[in-house]
Design a protein around this motif. Structure first.
Motif: not given
Length: 62
Positions: A7-22
């Motif tokens: 997961f070295g090239k992964g982006i932490r929280g990439k989809y967090a905003v979308r998930g928080a929108l409901g």
């Protein structure tokens, strides 16, 4: 996690905003899910049910 997962090239929280929108995930039981082809059909069915359940009693009997 397995050691070979990288997961070295992964982006932490990439989809967090979308998930928080409901975003909601609902798991349907197999004896319910076979009736509908897709999420649009399920949503339409639920809208009809909600409309029916929220109508005043006088209108339901018509």
């Amino acid at each position: 996690m397995r050691r070979e997962y990288d997961f070295g090239k992964g982006i932490r929280g990439k989809y967090a905003v979308r998930g928080a929108l409901g975003t909601n995930l609902v798991l349907l039981k197999p004896n319910v899910s076979w009736v509908s082809r897709d999420s649009t059909a399920i949503n339409n069915t639920l809208r009809v049910l909600i409309k029916t359940l929220t109508q005043p009693e006088k209108e339901k009997s018509i």
